[in-house]
Design an enzyme around this catalytic site. Structure first.
Site, short mmCIF file in Angstrom:
data_model
loop_
_atom_site.label_atom_id
_atom_site.label_comp_id
_atom_site.label_asym_id
_atom_site.label_seq_id
_atom_site.Cartn_x
_atom_site.Cartn_y
_atom_site.Cartn_z
N LYS A 54 67.94 47.25 30.01
CA LYS A 54 68.35 45.83 30.01
C LYS A 54 68.42 45.33 28.57
CE LYS A 54 66.49 45.29 34.63
NZ LYS A 54 65.34 45.02 35.49
N GLN A 98 59.64 42.21 35.14
CA GLN A 98 59.91 43.46 35.86
C GLN A 98 58.89 43.67 36.97
OE1 GLN A 98 62.64 45.35 35.35
NE2 GLN A 98 62.06 46.79 36.92
N ASP A 121 67.00 36.60 37.94
CA ASP A 121 66.82 37.60 39.00
C ASP A 121 67.21 37.02 40.37
OD1 ASP A 121 65.94 40.23 38.52
OD2 ASP A 121 63.95 39.53 37.92
N1 GUN Z 1 62.26 45.97 40.13
C1 GUN Z 1 63.19 46.64 40.85
N2 GUN Z 1 64.35 45.95 40.88
C2 GUN Z 1 64.14 44.82 40.18
C3 GUN Z 1 64.97 43.71 39.84
O1 GUN Z 1 66.15 43.60 40.24
N3 GUN Z 1 64.39 42.74 39.07
C4 GUN Z 1 63.10 42.81 38.66
N4 GUN Z 1 62.63 41.81 37.93
N5 GUN Z 1 62.30 43.84 38.95
C5 GUN Z 1 62.83 44.83 39.70
#
Ligand code: GUN
Length: 295
Positions: A54, A98, A121
């Site tokens: 990211k 995350q 998100d």
């Molecule tokens: N963990 C697995 N997929 C995601 C996601 O799309 N966003 C976040 N913040 N954590 C994750």
């Protein structure tokens, strides 16, 4: 029939170019630079890779980014304090924590602490609710990526029987919600299967579009699908290591067998994964535009 392979890698590349262009224009015409803060608690290797990707994508596209790596022992109050600070920081348009978080931290408290305007998100109840009533602000990244894959591979969604296997808050529930809306790129008849479903195959066999997010390698076999199905495989399972020590990945679908019956199918890796990141970038740009009064 051998399926068309829906390359998330190629489609994501195309969308990246579109976003890069938009970011350059925002900077040039409005002096706006979108900003994303990522927060990682602990040292889970898979999460480290995701957060690293990211960050790298932000840099490649011209998004300001800052990464907050916190030790596993971080308590909930300290994490909430950091989120409060980022909520107030004008350089930051998106806050990504995350998941999963260590067990001693309540995930829902954390999600609810993020300002819904910076919830790129799309996990905050305000944003979940907006999708439910057909007025989305931020679509969650993986489901949005899935919808884009279907649209850009010319899959007919309107009126289709969609079967989703898995009811997580990150994938199953939101993709079902998105595809059932009375909108372009949606308007499907949606069924969600889960661990309480009596006979999963009876549902998957009648699907025009099958979306699998259950986290079990090759769980969906060829006898569970009908000829001509479009399959979106969200699973990422680590099933071993190569001689060089790299992870060997596979999806939740028995790709080799199912591709002989399907009309189209996403591979793992190179299917849904690359789409999730570009959708995060798209939400961050949208947040910056909203903050600047440009939409
Ligand atoms: N963990 C697995 N997929 C995601 C996601 O799309 N966003 C976040 N913040 N954590 C994750």
């Amino acid at each position: 029939m051998t399926a068309q392979i829906i390359s998330g890698k190629d489609i994501a590349k195309q969308i990246r170019e579109e976003i890069k262009q938009e970011i350059a224009e925002l900077k040039e015409k409005h002096n706006v630079v979108p900003g994303l803060a990522t927060i990682l608690v602990g040292d889970d290797p898979a999460s480290q890779v995701y957060v690293g990707s990211k960050e790298k994508t932000c840099q490649a596209l011209g998004i300001y980014s800052e990464r907050h790596d916190l030790p596993e022992s971080t308590d909930e109050a300290a994490l909430l304090a950091l989120i409060d600070r980022l909520n107030e920081d004008n350089k930051i348009n998106g806050i990504l924590v995350q998941l999963p978080l260590p067990k001693h931290i309540n995930e829902n408290n954390v999600i609810m602490a993020i300002d819904p305007k910076k919830d790129v998100d799309g996990f905050h109840p305000v944003n979940v609710g907006k999708i439910m009533i057909g007025e989305p602000e931020y679509l969650p990244c993986t489901p949005h990526g899935i919808q884009e894959l279907l649209i850009r591979s010319d899959t007919k969604i309107d009126g289709a029987d969609v079967v989703v296997v898995g009811r997580s808050n990150i994938v199953g529930k939101p993709i079902a919600n998105i595809l059932l809306q009375k909108k372009e790129g949606a308007n499907a008849t949606v069924t969600i299967c889960h661990t309480g479903t009596r006979d999963i195959a009876s549902h998957t066999k009648r699907a025009d579009i099958l979306i699998i997010a259950l986290g079990r390698p090759k769980a969906i076999t060829a006898d569970m699908v009908k000829d001509g199905v479009v399959v979106i495989d969200v699973g990422v399972n680590r099933i071993g290591k190569t001689e060089e020590g790299k992870d060997i990945l596979c999806g939740d679908v028995d790709f080799e067998a199912v591709k002989e019956k399907a009309k189209a199918i996403t591979p793992v890796p190179g299917g849904v994964g690359p789409m999730t990141i570009v959708m995060l970038m798209e939400n961050t740009v949208k947040s910056a535009k909203l903050a600047a009064g440009l939409v």
